[in-house]
Design an enzyme around this catalytic site. Structure first.
Site, PDB file in Angstrom:
ATOM      1  N   GLY A   5      -9.572   3.979   6.235  1.00 24.37           N
ATOM      2  CA  GLY A   5      -9.316   5.406   6.428  1.00 24.37           C
ATOM      3  C   GLY A   5      -7.878   5.718   6.815  1.00 24.37           C
ATOM      4  O   GLY A   5      -7.392   6.804   6.517  1.00 24.37           O
ATOM      5  N   ASP A  52      -4.735   3.683  -2.393  1.00 26.88           N
ATOM      6  CA  ASP A  52      -5.893   3.995  -1.553  1.00 26.88           C
ATOM      7  C   ASP A  52      -6.384   5.406  -1.834  1.00 26.88           C
ATOM      8  O   ASP A  52      -5.686   6.380  -1.538  1.00 26.88           O
ATOM      9  CB  ASP A  52      -5.484   3.900  -0.077  1.00 26.88           C
ATOM     10  CG  ASP A  52      -5.255   2.472   0.360  1.00 26.88           C
ATOM     11  OD1 ASP A  52      -6.194   1.664   0.234  1.00 26.88           O
ATOM     12  OD2 ASP A  52      -4.136   2.164   0.809  1.00 26.88           O
ATOM     13  N   SER A  94       0.842  -1.201   0.000  1.00 27.96           N
ATOM     14  CA  SER A  94       0.000   0.000   0.000  1.00 27.96           C
ATOM     15  C   SER A  94       0.875   1.249   0.000  1.00 27.96           C
ATOM     16  O   SER A  94       1.607   1.528   0.950  1.00 27.96           O
ATOM     17  CB  SER A  94      -0.904   0.013   1.232  1.00 27.96           C
ATOM     18  OG  SER A  94      -1.578   1.252   1.267  1.00 27.96           O
ATOM     19  N   MET A 133      -9.107   8.177  -0.893  1.00 22.53           N
ATOM     20  CA  MET A 133     -10.067   8.520   0.184  1.00 22.53           C
ATOM     21  C   MET A 133     -10.610   9.925  -0.044  1.00 22.53           C
ATOM     22  O   MET A 133      -9.865  10.828  -0.442  1.00 22.53           O
ATOM     23  CB  MET A 133      -9.350   8.492   1.531  1.00 22.53           C
ATOM     24  CG  MET A 133      -8.655   7.187   1.843  1.00 22.53           C
ATOM     25  SD  MET A 133      -7.795   7.302   3.420  1.00 22.53           S
ATOM     26  CE  MET A 133      -6.962   5.710   3.448  1.00 22.53           C
ATOM     27  N   HIS A 184      -8.099   1.049  -4.749  1.00 19.94           N
ATOM     28  CA  HIS A 184      -9.112   0.845  -3.705  1.00 19.94           C
ATOM     29  C   HIS A 184      -9.793   2.188  -3.443  1.00 19.94           C
ATOM     30  O   HIS A 184      -9.210   3.074  -2.826  1.00 19.94           O
ATOM     31  CB  HIS A 184      -8.385   0.319  -2.454  1.00 19.94           C
ATOM     32  CG  HIS A 184      -9.253   0.140  -1.247  1.00 19.94           C
ATOM     33  ND1 HIS A 184      -8.734  -0.075   0.010  1.00 19.94           N
ATOM     34  CD2 HIS A 184     -10.605   0.129  -1.103  1.00 19.94           C
ATOM     35  CE1 HIS A 184      -9.721  -0.208   0.882  1.00 19.94           C
ATOM     36  NE2 HIS A 184     -10.865  -0.079   0.237  1.00 19.94           N
ATOM     37  N   HIS A 186      -0.931  -1.144  -4.524  1.00 15.55           N
ATOM     38  CA  HIS A 186      -2.237  -0.883  -3.903  1.00 15.55           C
ATOM     39  C   HIS A 186      -2.364   0.625  -3.665  1.00 15.55           C
ATOM     40  O   HIS A 186      -1.579   1.221  -2.913  1.00 15.55           O
ATOM     41  CB  HIS A 186      -2.356  -1.647  -2.582  1.00 15.55           C
ATOM     42  CG  HIS A 186      -3.709  -1.530  -1.952  1.00 15.55           C
ATOM     43  ND1 HIS A 186      -4.779  -2.302  -2.362  1.00 15.55           N
ATOM     44  CD2 HIS A 186      -4.178  -0.726  -0.964  1.00 15.55           C
ATOM     45  CE1 HIS A 186      -5.854  -1.974  -1.635  1.00 15.55           C
ATOM     46  NE2 HIS A 186      -5.508  -1.012  -0.790  1.00 15.55           N
ATOM     47  N   ASP A 233      -6.923  -6.474   3.617  1.00 12.24           N
ATOM     48  CA  ASP A 233      -6.326  -5.140   3.695  1.00 12.24           C
ATOM     49  C   ASP A 233      -6.487  -4.545   5.087  1.00 12.24           C
ATOM     50  O   ASP A 233      -7.608  -4.342   5.550  1.00 12.24           O
ATOM     51  CB  ASP A 233      -7.024  -4.253   2.640  1.00 12.24           C
ATOM     52  CG  ASP A 233      -6.433  -2.862   2.537  1.00 12.24           C
ATOM     53  OD1 ASP A 233      -5.376  -2.613   3.133  1.00 12.24           O
ATOM     54  OD2 ASP A 233      -7.041  -2.041   1.820  1.00 12.24           O
ATOM     55  N   MET A 254     -12.141   4.475  -1.575  1.00 12.61           N
ATOM     56  CA  MET A 254     -12.905   4.676  -0.337  1.00 12.61           C
ATOM     57  C   MET A 254     -13.611   6.012  -0.483  1.00 12.61           C
ATOM     58  O   MET A 254     -13.280   6.998   0.178  1.00 12.61           O
ATOM     59  CB  MET A 254     -11.955   4.661   0.865  1.00 12.61           C
ATOM     60  CG  MET A 254     -11.524   3.257   1.248  1.00 12.61           C
ATOM     61  SD  MET A 254     -10.028   3.237   2.246  1.00 12.61           S
ATOM     62  CE  MET A 254      -8.822   3.260   0.923  1.00 12.61           C
ATOM     63  N   MET A 268     -11.834  -5.919   4.377  1.00  6.53           N
ATOM     64  CA  MET A 268     -11.125  -4.965   5.240  1.00  6.53           C
ATOM     65  C   MET A 268     -10.904  -5.594   6.608  1.00  6.53           C
ATOM     66  O   MET A 268     -11.848  -6.045   7.255  1.00  6.53           O
ATOM     67  CB  MET A 268     -11.939  -3.677   5.423  1.00  6.53           C
ATOM     68  CG  MET A 268     -12.025  -2.766   4.218  1.00  6.53           C
ATOM     69  SD  MET A 268     -10.456  -2.199   3.526  1.00  6.53           S
ATOM     70  CE  MET A 268      -9.589  -1.527   4.939  1.00  6.53           C
ATOM     71  N   GLY A 297       0.892  -2.132   4.122  1.00  8.24           N
ATOM     72  CA  GLY A 297       1.474  -0.792   4.049  1.00  8.24           C
ATOM     73  C   GLY A 297       2.610  -0.655   5.021  1.00  8.24           C
ATOM     74  O   GLY A 297       3.785  -0.804   4.671  1.00  8.24           O
TER      75      GLY A 297
HETATM   76  C1  DX5 Z   1      -6.776   1.537   4.994  1.00  7.42           C
HETATM   77  C2  DX5 Z   1      -6.239   1.225   3.635  1.00  7.42           C
HETATM   78  C3  DX5 Z   1      -5.115   0.287   3.640  1.00  7.42           C
HETATM   79  C4  DX5 Z   1      -3.896   0.777   4.389  1.00  7.42           C
HETATM   80  C5  DX5 Z   1      -3.204  -0.448   4.917  1.00  7.42           C
HETATM   81  O1  DX5 Z   1      -7.953   2.253   4.886  1.00  7.42           O
HETATM   82  O2  DX5 Z   1      -7.255   0.661   2.807  1.00  7.42           O
HETATM   83  O3  DX5 Z   1      -4.749  -0.118   2.335  1.00  7.42           O
HETATM   84  O4  DX5 Z   1      -3.026   1.536   3.612  1.00  7.42           O
HETATM   85  O5  DX5 Z   1      -2.157  -0.049   5.723  1.00  7.42           O
HETATM   86  P1  DX5 Z   1      -1.529  -0.995   6.848  1.00  7.42           P
HETATM   87  O6  DX5 Z   1      -0.984  -2.189   6.137  1.00  7.42           O
HETATM   88  O7  DX5 Z   1      -0.474  -0.119   7.445  1.00  7.42           O
HETATM   89  O8  DX5 Z   1      -2.630  -1.345   7.799  1.00  7.42           O
HETATM   90 ZN    ZN Z   2      -6.618  -0.232   0.840  1.00 10.17          ZN
END
Ligand code: DX5
Ligand code: ZN
Length: 215
Positions: free
Chosen positions: A141, A34, A7, A36, A65, A32, A174, A67, A136, A196
């Site tokens: 977030g 993200d 991520s 948001m 992804h 990946h 994730d 969100m 998830m 991530g």
């Molecule tokens: C959270 C994201 C994840 C996040 C994961 O909302 O969708 O992809 O970046 O990060 P880690 O692996 O640090 O939990």
């Molecule tokens: Zn994600």
């Protein structure tokens, strides 16, 4: 062997090019990304110019992804940005069947993400249309949160549903994924691990990718 999708939220944005170069040359499988919007989740990450910059150097598939509320508004945008997988949240899409088909129509693979409180069973009438089921394992977030233990059970239920419907859906996990829980996630049925902080927060990213893949 599991696929690993690092991520980029946990990358160093001051040297993003370097982190992309690392990912290109690593054994990790996807990017990946993200996205948001500050509405669906209480945080805003990065948007199209950053995705475009990553796409211009990426040598691996972009696993996007979303969100965001009403994700159907941005299907063509992410197709133009080169996304291979476009994942929308079940909770954010009223006409999910239409949205999944629009994603495929735009040339991408269609993903559905489920928040921790959303039961897998809600996908039973649509699972055959889903290329990627993103479970998830934290509330979406933020990176760096603690893994929710119920996820193993949820992955097992997802696997059973996919098999019962003879679907080809990949299961992606994730949030809070690390070298400690990877083995159990894969045993439960996970095909793709997003990580991530476990990867970008490590001194030896390649070793972490290796351990995640070989778990
Ligand atoms: C959270 C994201 C994840 C996040 C994961 O909302 O969708 O992809 O970046 O990060 P880690 O692996 O640090 O939990
Ligand atoms: Zn994600």
């Amino acid at each position: 062997m599991a696929l690993v999708s690092p991520s980029i939220l946990a990358a160093n944005f001051l040297s993003l090019g370097k982190d992309c170069e690392w990912l290109n040359n690593s054994n990790a499988d996807w990017y990946h990304l993200d996205i948001m919007d500050g509405l669906f989740v209480p945080n805003i990450s990065y948007g199209m110019p950053v995705v475009q910059a990553i796409q211009s150097v990426a040598k691996k598939p972009l696993d996007v992804h979303l969100m965001i509320e009403k994700p159907e508004r941005y299907i063509q945008t992410f197709a133009d940005l080169g996304a291979e997988f476009l994942t929308v949240h079940w909770e954010a899409s009223t006409h999910l069947h239409r949205t999944l088909h629009a994603i495929k129509q735009a040339g991408m693979k269609a993903g559905v993400a489920l928040n921790p409180h959303t039961p897998v069973e809600l996908l039973s009438d649509i699972i055959a249309d889903v290329d990627l089921l993103l479970i998830m394992s934290v509330n979406p977030g933020f990176g760096g949160q603690n893994f929710i233990e119920n996820t193993y059970h949820k992955i097992e239920k997802a696997k059973k549903l996919i098999q019962a419907k003879a679907a080809q859906t990949l299961i992606e996990v994730d949030g809070g994924v690390n070298t400690q829980n990877a083995r159990k996630l894969i045993d439960a049925g996970a095909d793709v691990l997003v990580a991530g902080s476990a990867i970008f927060g490590s001194e030896d990213r390649d070793a972490v990718v290796e351990q995640l893949k070989k778990s």
